[in-house]
Design a protein around this motif. Sequence first.
Motif, PDB file in Angstrom:
ATOM      1  N   ARG A 196      56.398  38.164  46.244  1.00 56.23           N
ATOM      2  CA  ARG A 196      55.150  39.164  46.586  1.00 56.23           C
ATOM      3  C   ARG A 196      53.995  39.119  45.406  1.00 56.23           C
ATOM      4  NH1 ARG A 196      56.816  45.222  47.544  1.00 56.23           N
ATOM      5  NH2 ARG A 196      54.539  45.343  47.922  1.00 56.23           N
ATOM      6  N   SER A 197      54.608  39.124  44.088  1.00 53.52           N
ATOM      7  CA  SER A 197      53.606  39.373  43.117  1.00 53.52           C
ATOM      8  C   SER A 197      52.794  38.094  43.085  1.00 53.52           C
ATOM      9  CB  SER A 197      54.345  39.518  41.727  1.00 53.52           C
ATOM     10  OG  SER A 197      55.288  38.807  41.428  1.00 53.52           O
ATOM     11  N   ALA A 198      53.308  36.685  43.106  1.00 52.86           N
ATOM     12  CA  ALA A 198      52.815  35.495  43.129  1.00 52.86           C
ATOM     13  C   ALA A 198      51.700  35.431  44.269  1.00 52.86           C
ATOM     14  CB  ALA A 198      53.648  34.431  43.382  1.00 52.86           C
ATOM     15  N   ARG A 199      52.192  36.027  45.530  1.00 48.65           N
ATOM     16  CA  ARG A 199      51.368  36.008  46.429  1.00 48.65           C
ATOM     17  C   ARG A 199      49.980  36.794  46.244  1.00 48.65           C
ATOM     18  NH1 ARG A 199      55.828  36.004  49.899  1.00 48.65           N
ATOM     19  NH2 ARG A 199      55.846  38.386  50.022  1.00 48.65           N
ATOM     20  N   LYS A 200      50.243  37.849  45.598  1.00 50.67           N
ATOM     21  CA  LYS A 200      49.094  38.936  45.011  1.00 50.67           C
ATOM     22  C   LYS A 200      48.256  38.333  43.940  1.00 50.67           C
ATOM     23  CE  LYS A 200      48.160  43.551  43.028  1.00 50.67           C
ATOM     24  NZ  LYS A 200      48.813  44.780  42.533  1.00 50.67           N
ATOM     25  N   ARG A 201      48.866  37.468  43.173  1.00 46.46           N
ATOM     26  CA  ARG A 201      48.021  36.697  42.088  1.00 46.46           C
ATOM     27  C   ARG A 201      46.991  35.787  42.726  1.00 46.46           C
ATOM     28  NH1 ARG A 201      46.654  38.791  38.014  1.00 46.46           N
ATOM     29  NH2 ARG A 201      46.126  37.143  37.114  1.00 46.46           N
ATOM     30  N   VAL A 202      47.679  35.130  43.905  1.00 44.74           N
ATOM     31  CA  VAL A 202      46.949  34.185  44.418  1.00 44.74           C
ATOM     32  C   VAL A 202      45.620  34.639  45.049  1.00 44.74           C
ATOM     33  CG1 VAL A 202      46.831  32.619  46.633  1.00 44.74           C
ATOM     34  CG2 VAL A 202      48.673  32.741  44.933  1.00 44.74           C
ATOM     35  N   ARG A 203      45.717  35.921  46.007  1.00 46.38           N
ATOM     36  CA  ARG A 203      44.623  36.509  46.451  1.00 46.38           C
ATOM     37  C   ARG A 203      43.643  37.170  45.192  1.00 46.38           C
ATOM     38  NH1 ARG A 203      48.970  39.321  48.936  1.00 46.38           N
ATOM     39  NH2 ARG A 203      48.257  41.515  47.923  1.00 46.38           N
ATOM     40  N   GLN A 204      44.251  37.622  44.169  1.00 47.37           N
ATOM     41  CA  GLN A 204      43.312  37.901  42.994  1.00 47.37           C
ATOM     42  C   GLN A 204      42.570  36.893  42.284  1.00 47.37           C
ATOM     43  OE1 GLN A 204      46.222  40.129  40.367  1.00 47.37           O
ATOM     44  NE2 GLN A 204      45.651  41.967  41.210  1.00 47.37           N
ATOM     45  N   SER A 205      43.166  35.887  42.242  1.00 44.64           N
ATOM     46  CA  SER A 205      42.515  34.770  41.618  1.00 44.64           C
ATOM     47  C   SER A 205      41.377  34.012  42.529  1.00 44.64           C
ATOM     48  CB  SER A 205      43.675  33.504  41.494  1.00 44.64           C
ATOM     49  OG  SER A 205      44.618  33.847  40.331  1.00 44.64           O
ATOM     50  N   GLU A 206      41.746  34.110  43.728  1.00 42.60           N
ATOM     51  CA  GLU A 206      40.586  33.720  44.674  1.00 42.60           C
ATOM     52  C   GLU A 206      39.366  34.587  44.647  1.00 42.60           C
ATOM     53  OE1 GLU A 206      38.639  31.300  47.593  1.00 42.60           O
ATOM     54  OE2 GLU A 206      40.132  30.929  46.165  1.00 42.60           O
ATOM     55  N   ARG A 207      39.635  35.911  44.680  1.00 40.37           N
ATOM     56  CA  ARG A 207      38.732  36.990  44.774  1.00 40.37           C
ATOM     57  C   ARG A 207      37.856  36.701  43.669  1.00 40.37           C
ATOM     58  NH1 ARG A 207      41.478  41.289  45.677  1.00 40.37           N
ATOM     59  NH2 ARG A 207      41.771  41.755  43.512  1.00 40.37           N
ATOM     60  N   ASN A 208      38.718  36.632  42.320  1.00 41.14           N
ATOM     61  CA  ASN A 208      37.823  36.441  41.022  1.00 41.14           C
ATOM     62  C   ASN A 208      37.018  35.132  40.908  1.00 41.14           C
ATOM     63  OD1 ASN A 208      38.932  38.867  40.187  1.00 41.14           O
ATOM     64  ND2 ASN A 208      40.585  37.951  39.226  1.00 41.14           N
ATOM     65  N   ARG A 209      37.596  34.075  41.502  1.00 38.94           N
ATOM     66  CA  ARG A 209      36.918  32.746  41.463  1.00 38.94           C
ATOM     67  C   ARG A 209      35.599  33.007  42.380  1.00 38.94           C
ATOM     68  NH1 ARG A 209      36.042  28.324  44.527  1.00 38.94           N
ATOM     69  NH2 ARG A 209      36.746  29.125  46.246  1.00 38.94           N
ATOM     70  N   LEU A 210      35.524  33.756  43.260  1.00 43.39           N
ATOM     71  CA  LEU A 210      34.408  33.743  44.221  1.00 43.39           C
ATOM     72  C   LEU A 210      33.405  34.559  43.214  1.00 43.39           C
ATOM     73  CD1 LEU A 210      36.022  34.069  47.754  1.00 43.39           C
ATOM     74  CD2 LEU A 210      34.604  32.178  47.037  1.00 43.39           C
ATOM     75  N   ARG A 211      33.610  35.619  42.887  1.00 40.54           N
ATOM     76  CA  ARG A 211      32.906  36.452  41.940  1.00 40.54           C
ATOM     77  C   ARG A 211      32.261  35.600  41.105  1.00 40.54           C
ATOM     78  NH1 ARG A 211      36.447  40.797  40.415  1.00 40.54           N
ATOM     79  NH2 ARG A 211      36.261  41.368  42.530  1.00 40.54           N
ATOM     80  N   ASN A 212      33.186  34.856  40.027  1.00 40.13           N
ATOM     81  CA  ASN A 212      32.605  34.127  39.137  1.00 40.13           C
ATOM     82  C   ASN A 212      31.761  32.983  39.616  1.00 40.13           C
ATOM     83  OD1 ASN A 212      34.109  35.576  37.238  1.00 40.13           O
ATOM     84  ND2 ASN A 212      36.043  34.032  36.996  1.00 40.13           N
ATOM     85  N   LYS A 213      31.826  32.671  40.642  1.00 44.12           N
ATOM     86  CA  LYS A 213      31.073  31.697  41.347  1.00 44.12           C
ATOM     87  C   LYS A 213      29.776  32.096  41.552  1.00 44.12           C
ATOM     88  CE  LYS A 213      30.692  28.655  45.384  1.00 44.12           C
ATOM     89  NZ  LYS A 213      31.278  28.073  46.539  1.00 44.12           N
ATOM     90  N   MET A 214      29.872  33.450  41.782  1.00 45.98           N
ATOM     91  CA  MET A 214      28.538  34.278  42.203  1.00 45.98           C
ATOM     92  C   MET A 214      27.573  34.147  40.961  1.00 45.98           C
ATOM     93  SD  MET A 214      27.906  38.138  43.928  1.00 45.98           S
ATOM     94  CE  MET A 214      28.734  38.691  42.007  1.00 45.98           C
ATOM     95  N   TYR A 215      28.134  34.955  39.859  1.00 40.67           N
ATOM     96  CA  TYR A 215      27.477  35.053  38.874  1.00 40.67           C
ATOM     97  C   TYR A 215      27.198  33.795  38.161  1.00 40.67           C
ATOM     98  CZ  TYR A 215      29.136  39.801  38.459  1.00 40.67           C
ATOM     99  OH  TYR A 215      29.426  41.185  38.408  1.00 40.67           O
ATOM    100  N   LYS A 216      27.708  32.579  38.396  1.00 40.41           N
ATOM    101  CA  LYS A 216      27.246  31.533  37.634  1.00 40.41           C
ATOM    102  C   LYS A 216      26.121  30.846  38.670  1.00 40.41           C
ATOM    103  CE  LYS A 216      31.641  30.198  35.661  1.00 40.41           C
ATOM    104  NZ  LYS A 216      32.706  29.179  35.769  1.00 40.41           N
TER     105      LYS A 216
END
Length: 90
Positions: free
Chosen positions: A5-25
């Motif tokens: 479960r924690s690994a699935r959550k990390r995948v969701r968080q990583s994707e969300r953070n990747r998209l946010r960082n992409k927006m800032y860049k």
Amino acid sequence: MPNTRSARKRVRQSERNRLRNKMYKSRIKTAIRRLEEALAGGDDGAIQAALRRAMSAIDRAALRGAIHRNAAARKKSRLAQRLKKLGRAL
């Protein structure tokens, strides 16, 4: 595939953070492009406004961790050098 479960959550968080960082860049790239367009136009008011927006976008991305603070300082320095080279005051 994540097994826990924690690994699935990390995948969701990583994707969300990747998209946010992409927006800032992307915002940084757009602001710098608009500054270059203002420099080509030659209007001092537009240049100052575009520079202020570009510096702000860079600072905001560094504050949020989308880019490293040294990378932000380097980008800002290079923008200032480019303006100085063209004879524009900051």
